[in-house]
Design an enzyme around this catalytic site. Sequence first.
Site, PDB file in Angstrom:
ATOM      1  N   HIS A  50      56.868  35.776  36.130  1.00 25.36           N
ATOM      2  CA  HIS A  50      57.885  36.823  36.124  1.00 25.36           C
ATOM      3  C   HIS A  50      58.254  37.190  37.549  1.00 25.36           C
ATOM      4  CE1 HIS A  50      54.197  39.191  36.496  1.00 25.36           C
ATOM      5  NE2 HIS A  50      54.904  40.255  36.813  1.00 25.36           N
ATOM      6  N   HIS A  52      58.240  39.926  39.600  1.00 22.99           N
ATOM      7  CA  HIS A  52      57.702  40.952  40.493  1.00 22.99           C
ATOM      8  C   HIS A  52      57.189  40.343  41.799  1.00 22.99           C
ATOM      9  CE1 HIS A  52      57.149  43.957  36.950  1.00 22.99           C
ATOM     10  NE2 HIS A  52      58.365  43.987  37.453  1.00 22.99           N
ATOM     11  N   ASP A  54      54.712  40.767  43.788  1.00 24.91           N
ATOM     12  CA  ASP A  54      53.325  40.343  43.980  1.00 24.91           C
ATOM     13  C   ASP A  54      53.002  39.058  43.225  1.00 24.91           C
ATOM     14  OD1 ASP A  54      53.557  41.854  41.582  1.00 24.91           O
ATOM     15  OD2 ASP A  54      51.412  42.234  41.543  1.00 24.91           O
ATOM     16  N   HIS A  55      54.003  38.474  42.577  1.00 27.58           N
ATOM     17  CA  HIS A  55      53.838  37.199  41.876  1.00 27.58           C
ATOM     18  C   HIS A  55      54.693  36.085  42.480  1.00 27.58           C
ATOM     19  CE1 HIS A  55      51.524  38.752  38.331  1.00 27.58           C
ATOM     20  NE2 HIS A  55      51.953  39.865  38.881  1.00 27.58           N
ATOM     21  N   HIS A 108      56.578  43.480  29.713  1.00 31.20           N
ATOM     22  CA  HIS A 108      56.368  43.908  31.102  1.00 31.20           C
ATOM     23  C   HIS A 108      57.673  43.729  31.879  1.00 31.20           C
ATOM     24  CE1 HIS A 108      54.073  44.745  34.714  1.00 31.20           C
ATOM     25  NE2 HIS A 108      54.469  43.615  35.266  1.00 31.20           N
ATOM     26  N   ASP A 133      51.273  39.286  33.818  1.00 30.61           N
ATOM     27  CA  ASP A 133      50.963  40.697  33.601  1.00 30.61           C
ATOM     28  C   ASP A 133      51.217  41.128  32.165  1.00 30.61           C
ATOM     29  OD1 ASP A 133      50.298  40.855  36.248  1.00 30.61           O
ATOM     30  OD2 ASP A 133      51.987  42.117  36.845  1.00 30.61           O
ATOM     31  N   HIS A 171      45.461  40.210  37.411  1.00 30.75           N
ATOM     32  CA  HIS A 171      44.915  41.383  38.094  1.00 30.75           C
ATOM     33  C   HIS A 171      43.493  41.676  37.619  1.00 30.75           C
ATOM     34  CE1 HIS A 171      48.585  42.838  40.102  1.00 30.75           C
ATOM     35  NE2 HIS A 171      49.227  42.371  39.045  1.00 30.75           N
TER      36      HIS A 171
END
Length: 260
Positions: A50, A52, A54-55, A108, A133, A171
């Site tokens: 996805h 975001h 941090d990915h 998400h 996530d 995470h």
Amino acid sequence: MLTLPAFKDNYLWLIHDGSNAAIVDPGDAAPVKAALAAHKLRLTAILLTHHHADHIGGVPGLLQDWDVPVFGPRNDGIALVTHPLGEGERIGVPGLDLALEVLDVPGHTLGHIAYVRRAPGRDAGANWLFCGDTLFGAGCGRLFEGTPQQMMTSLGKLAALPDDTLVYCAHEYTLSNLRFAQAVEPGNAALDARVRADGAQREAGQPTIPSTVGLERATNPFLRHDEARIVQSLLEAGRLMPGAAPVDAFAALREWKNTF
């Protein structure tokens, strides 16, 4: 498989065969580059779940050094994806003897996908799930874009995978999720055992991930939102009306966790 910690609590998953490697959700290029150099591996693919930061934040840095395909969701707005994917598609990961099936798992984010390896035979640890996530150890992702119904349906797809499927989420949230799980489902013996086991893992400096689909079904409240004890907890807390639909229980549970 190499576990690469990143940021405060992210895990990046480096799949390799001793020569070639694919990275899942590289939010940061630096730990990926360090692991590739340390293990003398060649990057052959990038897999994204996805959009975001941090990915995906490390993708440009990796592409500076390696000209590799970037697999990712068709409908999640990631410009760097070269091989867009959606529900039911299957890929062979370049450089590796690895076939992955794609599942749409919105909730998400609206375009979130997951990758599933369904291994032939009964080799222990051979079935894998890379779920970003969507599903966490004893928890699930926040509903930043999707609806409770979407997330409930997405988690249902993942819960239907074989019990021994290893859950590679992104995470290390397990212990905080377990505290919430115990609050909403007291008396769950499997949950109490997991608290002890995962607590010991973290005390030893070890990750609690991967878990398994079977363990999540037995202990994760978001896969158990219609269990009588969890519904009772929601009712007692004034978060659910008697006779409410399962999706209402799921939504109430997710909202409770947001402020727990």
